[in-house]
Design an enzyme around this catalytic site. Sequence first.
Site, PDB file in Angstrom:
ATOM      1  N   ARG A  86       0.859  -1.189   0.000  1.00  0.00           N
ATOM      2  CA  ARG A  86       0.000   0.000   0.000  1.00  0.00           C
ATOM      3  C   ARG A  86       0.890   1.230   0.000  1.00  0.00           C
ATOM      4  NH1 ARG A  86      -1.740   0.854   6.366  1.00  0.00           N
ATOM      5  NH2 ARG A  86       0.347   0.493   7.152  1.00  0.00           N
ATOM      6  N   ASN A 103      -3.840   7.998   2.939  1.00  0.00           N
ATOM      7  CA  ASN A 103      -3.366   7.565   4.252  1.00  0.00           C
ATOM      8  C   ASN A 103      -1.854   7.708   4.323  1.00  0.00           C
ATOM      9  OD1 ASN A 103      -4.239   6.234   6.830  1.00  0.00           O
ATOM     10  ND2 ASN A 103      -2.630   4.798   6.214  1.00  0.00           N
ATOM     11  N   GLU A 104      -1.401   8.440   5.308  1.00  0.00           N
ATOM     12  CA  GLU A 104       0.036   8.546   5.587  1.00  0.00           C
ATOM     13  C   GLU A 104       0.885   8.689   4.321  1.00  0.00           C
ATOM     14  OE1 GLU A 104       1.113   5.344   8.263  1.00  0.00           O
ATOM     15  OE2 GLU A 104       0.347   6.453   9.969  1.00  0.00           O
ATOM     16  N   GLU A 133      -4.772   8.263  14.946  1.00  0.00           N
ATOM     17  CA  GLU A 133      -4.521   6.848  15.233  1.00  0.00           C
ATOM     18  C   GLU A 133      -3.575   6.730  16.417  1.00  0.00           C
ATOM     19  OE1 GLU A 133      -2.850   4.516  12.059  1.00  0.00           O
ATOM     20  OE2 GLU A 133      -4.049   5.513  10.539  1.00  0.00           O
ATOM     21  N   LYS A 185      -3.213  -8.596  11.696  1.00  0.00           N
ATOM     22  CA  LYS A 185      -4.175  -9.360  12.503  1.00  0.00           C
ATOM     23  C   LYS A 185      -3.803  -9.400  13.982  1.00  0.00           C
ATOM     24  CE  LYS A 185      -2.180 -13.805  11.029  1.00  0.00           C
ATOM     25  NZ  LYS A 185      -1.227 -13.156  10.098  1.00  0.00           N
ATOM     26  N   HIS A 238      -2.184  -6.737  15.369  1.00  0.00           N
ATOM     27  CA  HIS A 238      -2.053  -5.348  15.823  1.00  0.00           C
ATOM     28  C   HIS A 238      -3.157  -5.060  16.835  1.00  0.00           C
ATOM     29  CE1 HIS A 238      -2.025  -0.988  15.857  1.00  0.00           C
ATOM     30  NE2 HIS A 238      -0.884  -0.997  15.193  1.00  0.00           N
TER      31      HIS A 238
HETATM   32  C1  GLA Z   1      -0.379   3.338  10.285  1.00  0.00           C
HETATM   33  C2  GLA Z   1      -1.498   3.168   9.284  1.00  0.00           C
HETATM   34  C3  GLA Z   1      -2.559   2.201   9.725  1.00  0.00           C
HETATM   35  C4  GLA Z   1      -1.963   1.005  10.411  1.00  0.00           C
HETATM   36  C5  GLA Z   1      -1.104   1.465  11.563  1.00  0.00           C
HETATM   37  C6  GLA Z   1      -0.522   0.317  12.367  1.00  0.00           C
HETATM   38  O1  GLA Z   1      -0.544   4.390  11.125  1.00  0.00           O
HETATM   39  O2  GLA Z   1      -2.088   4.388   8.945  1.00  0.00           O
HETATM   40  O3  GLA Z   1      -3.286   1.819   8.593  1.00  0.00           O
HETATM   41  O4  GLA Z   1      -1.215   0.271   9.514  1.00  0.00           O
HETATM   42  O5  GLA Z   1      -0.042   2.219  11.050  1.00  0.00           O
HETATM   43  O6  GLA Z   1       0.211   0.776  13.464  1.00  0.00           O
END
Ligand code: GLA
Length: 687
Positions: free
Chosen positions: A119, A157-158, A315, A364, A366
């Site tokens: 990703r 995302n990120e 997050e 899974k 996490h």
């Molecule tokens: C990042 C991502 C999430 C997830 C977390 C796991 O922050 O944005 O999708 O993968 O890490 O810590």
Amino acid sequence: MPSRHDPVCPHTPRMLHGGDYNPDQWVATPEVWEDDARLMAEANCNTVSLGIFAWVALEPREGQFDFSWMDRVFEILEKNRTVVNLATPGGAKPAWMAQRYPETLRVDRFRRRQLWGGRHNHCFTSPVFRDKCRIINTELAERYGSYPYFGVWHVNNEYSGECHCDLCQAAFRDWLKQRYDHDLEKLNHAWWSRFWSHTITDWDHIESPSPIGEMGVHGLTIDWHRFCTHQTIECFNAESAPLRELTPNLPVTTNFMTAYSGIDYAAISRGLDVICWDSYPSYHDRDGDADLAMNISFIHEQRRAMLNKPFLLMECSPSVQNYKPFCKLKRPGVHILEGLQAVAHGADSVLYFQWRKGRGGFEKFHGAVVDHFPTTETRVFQEVKKLGEILGKLDGVVGTMPDVEVGLIYDYENYWAIDTMSGPRNVDKHYIETCYEHYRPFWNAGVPVDVIDTALPFDKYKLLIAPMLYMVKPGVAEKLEAYVRGGGTLVTTYMTGLVNETDLCFQNGFPGPLRELCGVWAEETDVPYDDEAVRVEPVAGNALGLSEPYEAGGYCDLLHCDTAEALATYAGEFYRGMPALTVNRVGAGTVYYVGSRNDRAFQSAFFSRLIGDLGLQRTLGDVALPPRVTATWRGDGEKTFVFVLSFNRDDTTLDLGDRSYVDVLTREPIGGKVTLPGYGHLILESA
Ligand code: GLA
Ligand code: ZN
């Protein structure tokens, strides 16, 4: 005094609590969704971030959409008035896109086209990628933009990384043409490219930095970072365009990572309506909890300062991560402490990755609010629920801000320049660590700090700290001088004022354009090993009243005073007797130049003295904060909320003296001696 900002979600003027929600992984068992809603209510969660990686579930084949499952999820969430941060799905592209449009796949620094998978790996230039984002984002905005409890648009995302494909090379050259007025002479001068015969005589000669090509032209590398930031912003703008157009009143954001410095977050922040970020400290590792907590506070302070308003913790893990060498369990209380720490520094949310563990896939194991055995009886669920209860009592905190009197410059372009530079030391250059070390005394004293880049205003601060400001960009020296002349106090250090914005060395003696302001000339810089202590002694009767000798290591400038006065001198090495710390008075202000990388004893003595001399407001006034305990505050001009956070494992006693507060959680008056349990917190209110 600070005033109150509007809540991010006017319909839910409360602390947001909840997190990343992936119902698309459970389409085959929709009863799980109903269960989620029940569990969310029980966990005091009011918010989800939905659809972050749901592209293939929403568009299983090019142009064929399936919103049925998401419609149902929205229906369920609406019953509980759940705030939905709706994501655009650009963070992970479906296989059909990669197959039909390989140009959407990234090319790495070695010029290898990546396969589909993983990703966060789109080509940020690809018109096809941007267009596919536009199409699906338009669908999402049209369909869900009127959801009554819409939170924020969570775009992609990120964002991170870079792409070296032909499209990106062409875009890079165009960007350079703009930057250098289509003038190769200008570019060659900026990159000092006569060196090693690197002169560019045709724009098409230019290639992005590569380990199999050019890595030694620092101006090129820094410009490449700038371009990657620019291209990320362009991609973000393309992804958000339909949202801005169709739902102009909804806030748009994208989530930042902790100390990621590959792109210039400060530049990106200016295009966001609200800042949000993802925080994943590994507590209980060997570095010690308080050190880590201090680093995390630093990032929070930066995220609040970016737009000078409350931000979102988008997050964090309710328990562990799954990708660190050791994924240790957070000790009881630590999760609540971590969440409240974010709030203490200006977050109006505590959101998680992830709501529920998926049965398979990389994450899974996490941490999640809901485990594989989906009971509410887990320690983690209970702690999340407890935090939700606490957040439920903090409505009054939403939108509040601290008054900040200290600015600390951490600048991304400066980071790139230091990182790229060759010499005087090429391992562990310690830029961000040095910024942390300059933040530590304030964290210990309970003094809020804004962590800013050089583009933000300086004049509101009584004290401005600019550690290792190696690159001085156009306008910055003038801004610093105006700040000092107007009465500000500036602290800067070794490795300051060496190069301009394209890494060309200043020619008037370092610190270059800051030389007059600092009143010193740094002739050379020695780099003793970090643990090779060089003794420094305060000058007798120095203006700061420093009395104890201290130790330097890592960097030692060999300084000459022009107009400055020495406050301390080296007592070791061949530069014994040369100034190591100086002060210069300019206009109504003062500049300290710290010539060496010093031990914590110095940091503490020096900054405690400045805190006292400048009368900087400490959150708990003269209450002495025990080690590993910090205090910070937010207010609206009428009410002040104080957060006291203990990163000690064991009980700690704190003496509030005759200061009287109300304990926000019990509504009882509180004062005098209080015991903070291990990893405990206090939230106090004073009118
Ligand atoms: C990042 C991502 C999430 C997830 C977390 C796991 O922050 O944005 O999708 O993968 O890490 O810590
Ligand atoms: Zn590309």
